[in-house]
Design a protein around this motif. Structure first.
Motif, PDB file in Angstrom:
ATOM      1  N   GLU A  73       0.834  -1.208   0.000  1.00  0.00           N
ATOM      2  CA  GLU A  73       0.000   0.000   0.000  1.00  0.00           C
ATOM      3  C   GLU A  73       0.869   1.257   0.000  1.00  0.00           C
ATOM      4  OE1 GLU A  73      -3.571   0.452  -0.003  1.00  0.00           O
ATOM      5  OE2 GLU A  73      -3.272  -1.533  -0.859  1.00  0.00           O
ATOM      6  N   ASP A  74       1.937   1.243   0.818  1.00  0.00           N
ATOM      7  CA  ASP A  74       2.856   2.387   0.853  1.00  0.00           C
ATOM      8  C   ASP A  74       3.514   2.598  -0.507  1.00  0.00           C
ATOM      9  OD1 ASP A  74       2.336   2.979   3.511  1.00  0.00           O
ATOM     10  OD2 ASP A  74       4.128   1.955   4.280  1.00  0.00           O
ATOM     11  N   ALA A  75       3.921   1.516  -1.149  1.00  0.00           N
ATOM     12  CA  ALA A  75       4.568   1.618  -2.460  1.00  0.00           C
ATOM     13  C   ALA A  75       3.601   2.182  -3.500  1.00  0.00           C
ATOM     14  CB  ALA A  75       5.085   0.245  -2.892  1.00  0.00           C
ATOM     15  N   ILE A  76       2.355   1.743  -3.456  1.00  0.00           N
ATOM     16  CA  ILE A  76       1.352   2.257  -4.401  1.00  0.00           C
ATOM     17  C   ILE A  76       1.120   3.750  -4.155  1.00  0.00           C
ATOM     18  CG2 ILE A  76      -1.088   2.156  -5.052  1.00  0.00           C
ATOM     19  CD1 ILE A  76      -0.927  -0.896  -4.489  1.00  0.00           C
ATOM     20  N   LEU A  77       1.035   4.143  -2.892  1.00  0.00           N
ATOM     21  CA  LEU A  77       0.827   5.546  -2.542  1.00  0.00           C
ATOM     22  C   LEU A  77       1.975   6.414  -3.035  1.00  0.00           C
ATOM     23  CD1 LEU A  77      -0.824   7.677  -0.866  1.00  0.00           C
ATOM     24  CD2 LEU A  77       0.682   7.084   1.032  1.00  0.00           C
ATOM     25  N   VAL A  78       3.204   6.000  -2.757  1.00  0.00           N
ATOM     26  CA  VAL A  78       4.378   6.782  -3.165  1.00  0.00           C
ATOM     27  C   VAL A  78       4.489   6.818  -4.692  1.00  0.00           C
ATOM     28  CG1 VAL A  78       6.902   6.870  -3.088  1.00  0.00           C
ATOM     29  CG2 VAL A  78       5.607   6.412  -1.003  1.00  0.00           C
ATOM     30  N   VAL A 138      -2.981  11.459  -5.894  1.00  0.00           N
ATOM     31  CA  VAL A 138      -3.417  10.676  -4.727  1.00  0.00           C
ATOM     32  C   VAL A 138      -4.896  10.923  -4.453  1.00  0.00           C
ATOM     33  CG1 VAL A 138      -3.131  10.374  -2.231  1.00  0.00           C
ATOM     34  CG2 VAL A 138      -1.117  10.484  -3.713  1.00  0.00           C
ATOM     35  N   ALA A 139      -5.340  12.167  -4.585  1.00  0.00           N
ATOM     36  CA  ALA A 139      -6.760  12.464  -4.359  1.00  0.00           C
ATOM     37  C   ALA A 139      -7.644  11.752  -5.375  1.00  0.00           C
ATOM     38  CB  ALA A 139      -7.001  13.976  -4.419  1.00  0.00           C
ATOM     39  N   LEU A 140      -7.268  11.782  -6.640  1.00  0.00           N
ATOM     40  CA  LEU A 140      -8.069  11.127  -7.681  1.00  0.00           C
ATOM     41  C   LEU A 140      -8.111   9.610  -7.498  1.00  0.00           C
ATOM     42  CD1 LEU A 140      -7.064  13.198 -10.830  1.00  0.00           C
ATOM     43  CD2 LEU A 140      -9.263  13.211  -9.628  1.00  0.00           C
ATOM     44  N   VAL A 141      -6.965   9.012  -7.227  1.00  0.00           N
ATOM     45  CA  VAL A 141      -6.941   7.562  -7.025  1.00  0.00           C
ATOM     46  C   VAL A 141      -7.726   7.193  -5.761  1.00  0.00           C
ATOM     47  CG1 VAL A 141      -5.445   5.573  -6.553  1.00  0.00           C
ATOM     48  CG2 VAL A 141      -4.828   7.208  -8.343  1.00  0.00           C
ATOM     49  N   SER A 142      -7.689   8.062  -4.760  1.00  0.00           N
ATOM     50  CA  SER A 142      -8.422   7.789  -3.514  1.00  0.00           C
ATOM     51  C   SER A 142      -9.931   7.749  -3.731  1.00  0.00           C
ATOM     52  CB  SER A 142      -8.097   8.849  -2.461  1.00  0.00           C
ATOM     53  OG  SER A 142      -6.757   8.767  -2.087  1.00  0.00           O
ATOM     54  N   LEU A 143     -10.416   8.477  -4.725  1.00  0.00           N
ATOM     55  CA  LEU A 143     -11.846   8.438  -5.018  1.00  0.00           C
ATOM     56  C   LEU A 143     -12.271   7.063  -5.528  1.00  0.00           C
ATOM     57  CD1 LEU A 143     -12.285  11.895  -6.771  1.00  0.00           C
ATOM     58  CD2 LEU A 143     -13.026  11.258  -4.461  1.00  0.00           C
ATOM     59  N   ARG A 187     -10.263   4.196  -5.127  1.00  0.00           N
ATOM     60  CA  ARG A 187      -9.651   3.133  -4.339  1.00  0.00           C
ATOM     61  C   ARG A 187      -9.321   3.663  -2.951  1.00  0.00           C
ATOM     62  NH1 ARG A 187      -4.828   1.243  -2.756  1.00  0.00           N
ATOM     63  NH2 ARG A 187      -4.293  -0.917  -3.169  1.00  0.00           N
ATOM     64  N   PRO A 188     -10.208   3.450  -1.988  1.00  0.00           N
ATOM     65  CA  PRO A 188      -9.944   3.969  -0.634  1.00  0.00           C
ATOM     66  C   PRO A 188      -8.665   3.388  -0.026  1.00  0.00           C
ATOM     67  CG  PRO A 188     -12.183   3.096  -0.832  1.00  0.00           C
ATOM     68  CD  PRO A 188     -11.463   2.731  -2.082  1.00  0.00           C
ATOM     69  N   TRP A 189      -7.899   4.239   0.613  1.00  0.00           N
ATOM     70  CA  TRP A 189      -6.670   3.821   1.275  1.00  0.00           C
ATOM     71  C   TRP A 189      -6.802   4.037   2.765  1.00  0.00           C
ATOM     72  CZ3 TRP A 189      -3.029   6.808  -2.498  1.00  0.00           C
ATOM     73  CH2 TRP A 189      -2.853   6.046  -3.660  1.00  0.00           C
ATOM     74  N   THR A 190      -6.060   3.265   3.516  1.00  0.00           N
ATOM     75  CA  THR A 190      -6.053   3.436   4.971  1.00  0.00           C
ATOM     76  C   THR A 190      -5.073   4.515   5.379  1.00  0.00           C
ATOM     77  OG1 THR A 190      -4.383   1.704   5.204  1.00  0.00           O
ATOM     78  CG2 THR A 190      -6.706   1.046   5.394  1.00  0.00           C
ATOM     79  N   GLY A 191      -4.258   4.942   4.472  1.00  0.00           N
ATOM     80  CA  GLY A 191      -3.259   5.963   4.762  1.00  0.00           C
ATOM     81  C   GLY A 191      -1.888   5.340   4.852  1.00  0.00           C
ATOM     82  N   PRO A 192      -0.862   6.163   4.886  1.00  0.00           N
ATOM     83  CA  PRO A 192       0.499   5.645   4.922  1.00  0.00           C
ATOM     84  C   PRO A 192       0.822   5.026   6.288  1.00  0.00           C
ATOM     85  CG  PRO A 192       0.524   8.027   5.100  1.00  0.00           C
ATOM     86  CD  PRO A 192      -0.899   7.621   4.851  1.00  0.00           C
ATOM     87  N   SER A 193       1.801   4.135   6.279  1.00  0.00           N
ATOM     88  CA  SER A 193       2.245   3.530   7.537  1.00  0.00           C
ATOM     89  C   SER A 193       3.014   4.575   8.349  1.00  0.00           C
ATOM     90  CB  SER A 193       3.139   2.324   7.247  1.00  0.00           C
ATOM     91  OG  SER A 193       4.333   2.749   6.611  1.00  0.00           O
ATOM     92  N   ASP A 194       3.254   4.247   9.602  1.00  0.00           N
ATOM     93  CA  ASP A 194       3.970   5.180  10.477  1.00  0.00           C
ATOM     94  C   ASP A 194       5.361   5.512   9.944  1.00  0.00           C
ATOM     95  OD1 ASP A 194       1.850   5.386  12.214  1.00  0.00           O
ATOM     96  OD2 ASP A 194       2.635   3.937  13.661  1.00  0.00           O
ATOM     97  N   ILE A 195       6.040   4.533   9.392  1.00  0.00           N
ATOM     98  CA  ILE A 195       7.397   4.786   8.894  1.00  0.00           C
ATOM     99  C   ILE A 195       7.376   5.752   7.710  1.00  0.00           C
ATOM    100  CG2 ILE A 195       7.532   2.767   7.375  1.00  0.00           C
ATOM    101  CD1 ILE A 195      10.423   4.163   9.462  1.00  0.00           C
ATOM    102  N   VAL A 196       6.396   5.628   6.837  1.00  0.00           N
ATOM    103  CA  VAL A 196       6.295   6.546   5.698  1.00  0.00           C
ATOM    104  C   VAL A 196       5.969   7.959   6.195  1.00  0.00           C
ATOM    105  CG1 VAL A 196       4.959   7.093   3.620  1.00  0.00           C
ATOM    106  CG2 VAL A 196       5.730   4.762   4.021  1.00  0.00           C
ATOM    107  N   VAL A 197       5.098   8.052   7.187  1.00  0.00           N
ATOM    108  CA  VAL A 197       4.779   9.357   7.770  1.00  0.00           C
ATOM    109  C   VAL A 197       6.021   9.970   8.400  1.00  0.00           C
ATOM    110  CG1 VAL A 197       3.466  10.524   9.585  1.00  0.00           C
ATOM    111  CG2 VAL A 197       2.342   8.820   8.144  1.00  0.00           C
ATOM    112  N   GLN A 198       6.781   9.184   9.147  1.00  0.00           N
ATOM    113  CA  GLN A 198       7.986   9.701   9.803  1.00  0.00           C
ATOM    114  C   GLN A 198       9.032  10.145   8.784  1.00  0.00           C
ATOM    115  OE1 GLN A 198       9.035   6.526  12.449  1.00  0.00           O
ATOM    116  NE2 GLN A 198       7.389   7.010  13.890  1.00  0.00           N
TER     117      GLN A 198
END
Length: 162
Positions: free
Chosen positions: A10-15, A42-47, A49-60
């Motif tokens: 999921e993180d890889a797809i988001l990035v 990211v906004a368009l794909v989120s419409l 394909r809902p995402w749970t959001g990035p993992s903590d490591i990606v956020v950090q």
């Protein structure tokens, strides 16, 4: 699939989505193309394909990189420029305070937000710090992020184009 592999996927797809969107707008010369394109993609794909959001490591990692970029702008020349325009700087601080107060009031009064969430959503120019505080204080991170990203989108996408 193992939970950690699913999170990494999921993180890889988001990035990748952000990079593709940012690269596309950069290539066509759009103002702030990397930032605007990443947000739009990211906004368009989120419409779709809902995402749970990035993992903590990606956020950090994102917070670390944001801090480096912001910190690199605090040059001696930038500090000297502040002393040359004291009235403008005071007006800027007054407008920021007014923005926080008015936006916070509207969100609490009409949106029924908590005061902390309203304060975090209305704080201009502090996205990284706001997201960290919201997560640590159990704020409503998605709602705060939506308000912050909308403000950022308007500043990045609309203002330079106008």
């Amino acid at each position: 699939m193992h939970a950690n592999l699913l999170i990494a996927r999921e993180d890889a797809i988001l990035v990748a989505t952000a990079a593709i969107g940012g690269g596309a707008l950069h290539l066509v010369g759009f103002p702030a193309g990397w930032l605007t394109g990443a947000m739009l993609a990211v906004a368009l794909v989120s419409l779709a394909r809902p995402w749970t959001g990035p993992s903590d490591i990606v956020v950090q990692i994102g917070m670390l990189l944001s801090g480096c970029v912001i910190g690199s702008s605090a040059t001696p020349e930038a500090v000297q420029a502040i002393s040359r325009f004291p009235v403008s700087i005071l007006l800027l601080f007054a407008c920021m305070a007014l923005t926080i107060l008015v936006t916070g009031f509207v969100l609490v009064r009409f949106g029924k937000w908590t005061r902390l969430d309203a304060l975090l959503a209305s704080a201009p120019g502090a996205l990284s710090a706001v997201m960290v505080i919201a997560r640590e204080r159990d704020g409503d991170v998605p709602r705060i992020a939506i308000v912050q990203f909308f403000r950022l989108f308007v500043l990045v996408a609309a203002v330079p184009s106008l």
